[in-house]
Write a protein that holds these residues in place. Structure first.
Motif, PDB file in Angstrom:
ATOM      1  N   LEU A 114     -86.509 -83.143  65.892  1.00  0.00           N
ATOM      2  CA  LEU A 114     -85.422 -84.108  65.763  1.00  0.00           C
ATOM      3  C   LEU A 114     -85.449 -84.792  64.408  1.00  0.00           C
ATOM      4  O   LEU A 114     -86.500 -85.139  63.904  1.00  0.00           O
ATOM      5  N   LYS A 115     -84.300 -84.996  63.848  1.00  0.00           N
ATOM      6  CA  LYS A 115     -84.155 -85.722  62.587  1.00  0.00           C
ATOM      7  C   LYS A 115     -83.306 -86.959  62.871  1.00  0.00           C
ATOM      8  O   LYS A 115     -82.078 -86.904  62.829  1.00  0.00           O
ATOM      9  N   ILE A 116     -83.942 -88.041  63.208  1.00  0.00           N
ATOM     10  CA  ILE A 116     -83.237 -89.236  63.629  1.00  0.00           C
ATOM     11  C   ILE A 116     -83.528 -90.356  62.654  1.00  0.00           C
ATOM     12  O   ILE A 116     -84.671 -90.669  62.383  1.00  0.00           O
ATOM     13  N   ILE A 128     -79.770 -92.129  74.443  1.00  0.00           N
ATOM     14  CA  ILE A 128     -78.363 -91.746  74.323  1.00  0.00           C
ATOM     15  C   ILE A 128     -77.769 -92.323  73.048  1.00  0.00           C
ATOM     16  O   ILE A 128     -77.027 -91.653  72.323  1.00  0.00           O
ATOM     17  N   ASP A 129     -78.099 -93.589  72.737  1.00  0.00           N
ATOM     18  CA  ASP A 129     -77.618 -94.193  71.502  1.00  0.00           C
ATOM     19  C   ASP A 129     -78.068 -93.400  70.279  1.00  0.00           C
ATOM     20  O   ASP A 129     -77.348 -93.319  69.276  1.00  0.00           O
ATOM     21  N   ALA A 130     -79.277 -92.825  70.360  1.00  0.00           N
ATOM     22  CA  ALA A 130     -79.824 -92.059  69.242  1.00  0.00           C
ATOM     23  C   ALA A 130     -79.477 -90.577  69.313  1.00  0.00           C
ATOM     24  O   ALA A 130     -79.972 -89.788  68.496  1.00  0.00           O
ATOM     25  N   ALA A 131     -78.631 -90.193  70.272  1.00  0.00           N
ATOM     26  CA  ALA A 131     -78.162 -88.805  70.428  1.00  0.00           C
ATOM     27  C   ALA A 131     -79.307 -87.823  70.644  1.00  0.00           C
ATOM     28  O   ALA A 131     -79.235 -86.670  70.211  1.00  0.00           O
ATOM     29  N   LEU A 132     -80.354 -88.252  71.346  1.00  0.00           N
ATOM     30  CA  LEU A 132     -81.481 -87.344  71.588  1.00  0.00           C
ATOM     31  C   LEU A 132     -81.106 -86.179  72.498  1.00  0.00           C
ATOM     32  O   LEU A 132     -81.745 -85.128  72.442  1.00  0.00           O
ATOM     33  N   PHE A 133     -80.108 -86.379  73.352  1.00  0.00           N
ATOM     34  CA  PHE A 133     -79.687 -85.305  74.258  1.00  0.00           C
ATOM     35  C   PHE A 133     -78.514 -84.509  73.701  1.00  0.00           C
ATOM     36  O   PHE A 133     -78.017 -83.607  74.370  1.00  0.00           O
ATOM     37  N   GLY A 134     -78.061 -84.829  72.514  1.00  0.00           N
ATOM     38  CA  GLY A 134     -76.836 -84.237  72.007  1.00  0.00           C
ATOM     39  C   GLY A 134     -75.642 -84.868  72.701  1.00  0.00           C
ATOM     40  O   GLY A 134     -75.640 -86.057  73.018  1.00  0.00           O
ATOM     41  N   LYS A 186     -79.791 -88.028  87.126  1.00  0.00           N
ATOM     42  CA  LYS A 186     -79.999 -86.905  86.212  1.00  0.00           C
ATOM     43  C   LYS A 186     -78.942 -86.958  85.123  1.00  0.00           C
ATOM     44  O   LYS A 186     -77.752 -87.141  85.396  1.00  0.00           O
ATOM     45  N   ILE A 187     -79.389 -86.776  83.878  1.00  0.00           N
ATOM     46  CA  ILE A 187     -78.484 -86.718  82.734  1.00  0.00           C
ATOM     47  C   ILE A 187     -78.746 -85.432  81.980  1.00  0.00           C
ATOM     48  O   ILE A 187     -79.903 -85.102  81.680  1.00  0.00           O
ATOM     49  N   GLU A 188     -77.689 -84.682  81.690  1.00  0.00           N
ATOM     50  CA  GLU A 188     -77.800 -83.468  80.904  1.00  0.00           C
ATOM     51  C   GLU A 188     -76.933 -83.579  79.663  1.00  0.00           C
ATOM     52  O   GLU A 188     -75.830 -84.152  79.709  1.00  0.00           O
ATOM     53  N   GLY A 189     -77.435 -83.032  78.572  1.00  0.00           N
ATOM     54  CA  GLY A 189     -76.679 -82.976  77.336  1.00  0.00           C
ATOM     55  C   GLY A 189     -76.779 -81.604  76.712  1.00  0.00           C
ATOM     56  O   GLY A 189     -77.427 -80.701  77.256  1.00  0.00           O
ATOM     57  N   THR A 190     -76.161 -81.424  75.569  1.00  0.00           N
ATOM     58  CA  THR A 190     -76.176 -80.117  74.911  1.00  0.00           C
ATOM     59  C   THR A 190     -77.537 -79.781  74.317  1.00  0.00           C
ATOM     60  O   THR A 190     -77.789 -78.621  73.990  1.00  0.00           O
ATOM     61  N   GLU A 191     -78.427 -80.773  74.197  1.00  0.00           N
ATOM     62  CA  GLU A 191     -79.732 -80.522  73.583  1.00  0.00           C
ATOM     63  C   GLU A 191     -80.920 -80.922  74.443  1.00  0.00           C
ATOM     64  O   GLU A 191     -82.060 -80.602  74.109  1.00  0.00           O
ATOM     65  N   GLY A 192     -80.690 -81.597  75.542  1.00  0.00           N
ATOM     66  CA  GLY A 192     -81.807 -82.008  76.386  1.00  0.00           C
ATOM     67  C   GLY A 192     -81.317 -82.665  77.652  1.00  0.00           C
ATOM     68  O   GLY A 192     -80.115 -82.865  77.860  1.00  0.00           O
ATOM     69  N   ALA A 193     -82.272 -83.003  78.534  1.00  0.00           N
ATOM     70  CA  ALA A 193     -81.924 -83.588  79.823  1.00  0.00           C
ATOM     71  C   ALA A 193     -83.024 -84.545  80.258  1.00  0.00           C
ATOM     72  O   ALA A 193     -84.165 -84.482  79.777  1.00  0.00           O
ATOM     73  N   ALA A 194     -82.677 -85.418  81.200  1.00  0.00           N
ATOM     74  CA  ALA A 194     -83.634 -86.372  81.746  1.00  0.00           C
ATOM     75  C   ALA A 194     -83.387 -86.530  83.236  1.00  0.00           C
ATOM     76  O   ALA A 194     -82.249 -86.413  83.717  1.00  0.00           O
ATOM     77  N   LEU A 195     -84.463 -86.812  83.973  1.00  0.00           N
ATOM     78  CA  LEU A 195     -84.393 -87.059  85.404  1.00  0.00           C
ATOM     79  C   LEU A 195     -85.189 -88.329  85.686  1.00  0.00           C
ATOM     80  O   LEU A 195     -86.396 -88.375  85.456  1.00  0.00           O
TER      81      LEU A 195
END
Length: 382
Positions: free
Chosen positions: A4-6, A177-183, A283-292
């Protein structure tokens, strides 16, 4: 997934925790560095507690004791309950009347009473009083509008205690989510299969509305804080034959976020088949990662089980556990009061859940009941 480049500051509702850059980190490493608690206020005011029910005993007072906050006094129409809480938590003063309680100067009022009683209390408060109100914001949208209008007219510094936003795992999720870690977020799903002891709250029996107003309101409010306002809702709430006197105790909700993001809540409070298959998770899914995220309090209320947070990257990555500093009950109750106290001291720029924002959550709740009452689209028979 590439490292990640944050380089954006991680913040919650405009309040930065740390202006740190998370570079060359895996998702798990980045998550482990995210905030899980609200900064403590440096100069907190004493607290006057109005209400002495189970939520005060099980969550509010333990959280305030852990923070080292001073309780200036407590009031409840059930004087015995107020004296019991005072004895258990070392509170020196039990107010004889509500007017005596709200006359106290230089304090934050922590109101935790049945929803239908909120408006009548705050209408008697002096202008510019600081008030933290336990959710929900009234029994329905009319109540919520009355509470909002009273707060505006009396210029109350008021927030609703939607404390799930402040749970350690949810604070980390919000920052991620604010940092777009999940895309780009593509899927949000809340699922509960639990046995909820509704008789723990005697005032709920006989109400015309139950589940969404008093329970799923937490998840609706959390989802709004994570991904914004839904366009609309589809909902159906139903009773249970073994719970006479209680209305909706099981609910299915779809929040409409357009064609690219699915959001659903499937809530069953009548799973009385042992703990093995009980579920309480977001559960949250994104284009780059997910969390439960597991909300353990629902699995054995009020004692609960520990919360959990698992994260993974896209592809075949294993789910990995993130160490948490605590759980929703009672640790999340630190946050709303810390935010209120810090706002009063000028240390926070905004309240996280002011009444105007909480009103929007209640508007979604109202839409759920309207949708449920209308029923599904009729099926053509021929």
């Amino acid at each position: 997934m590439d490292p990640l480049k944050i380089s954006v500051p991680l913040c919650l509702c405009g309040e930065p925790f740390e202006n740190r850059a998370y570079c060359d980190m895996s998702l798990v490493e980045a998550f482990s560095a995210l905030p899980q608690s609200w900064p403590r206020p440096s100069s907190p005011r004493p607290i006057v507690v109005i209400g002495a029910g189970s939520i005060i005993r099980d969550a509010h007072l333990p959280a305030y004791a852990r923070l080292g906050l001073t309780i200036a006094g407590i009031f409840d129409v059930n004087a015995a309950a107020a004296h019991e809480r005072a004895a258990a938590f070392g509170i020196e003063r039990v107010f004889a009347t509500i007017d005596e309680a709200i006359a106290t100067d230089g304090v934050v009022f922590d109101i935790a009473v049945p929803p239908g009683e909120i408006a009548g209390i705050i209408e008697r408060m002096r202008p510019r009083s600081a008030v933290l109100i336990q959710k929900p914001m009234g029994r329905d949208l009319d109540d919520a509008r009355r509470i909002r209008d009273v707060c505006r007219e009396r210029e109350l510094i008021a927030a609703i205690n939607f404390q799930l936003r402040f749970s350690p795992n949810m604070l980390a999720l919000r920052a991620a989510i604010d940092a777009a870690l999940f895309g780009t977020i593509t899927d949000v799903d809340v699922r509960l299969d639990v046995h909820t002891p509704w008789d723990y709250w005697p005032f709920l029996k006989g109400l015309p509305r139950l589940e969404v107003t008093n329970h799923s309101v937490h998840y609706i409010d959390l989802i709004r804080s994570l991904i914004g306002e839904p366009r609309g809702v589809y909902c159906r709430g139903v009773r249970h034959p073994q719970l006479a006197g209680y209305p909706d105790v099981r609910t299915s909700i779809i929040l409409d976020y357009g064609d690219d993001l699915r959001c659903s809540l499937v809530i069953n409070h009548t799973h009385d088949f042992g703990p093995e298959r009980a579920v309480s998770e977001l559960k949250i899914e994104g284009t780059e990662g997910a969390a439960l995220a597991t909300m353990g309090v629902n699995l054995d209320y009020p004692r609960g089980r520990p919360d959990e947070l698992l994260v993974t990257e896209c592809g075949d990555s294993a789910w990995q556990s993130i160490a948490l500093r605590g759980s929703w009950f009672p640790d999340a109750f630190d946050g709303p009061m810390s935010n209120m106290q810090s706002f009063l001291a000028g240390e926070n720029k905004a309240l996280v859940s002011p009444v105007d924002d909480a009103f929007r959550t209640m508007a979604v709740v109202e839409a759920c009941y309207e949708s449920s009452a209308r029923g599904g689209t009729p099926i053509v028979e021929s």
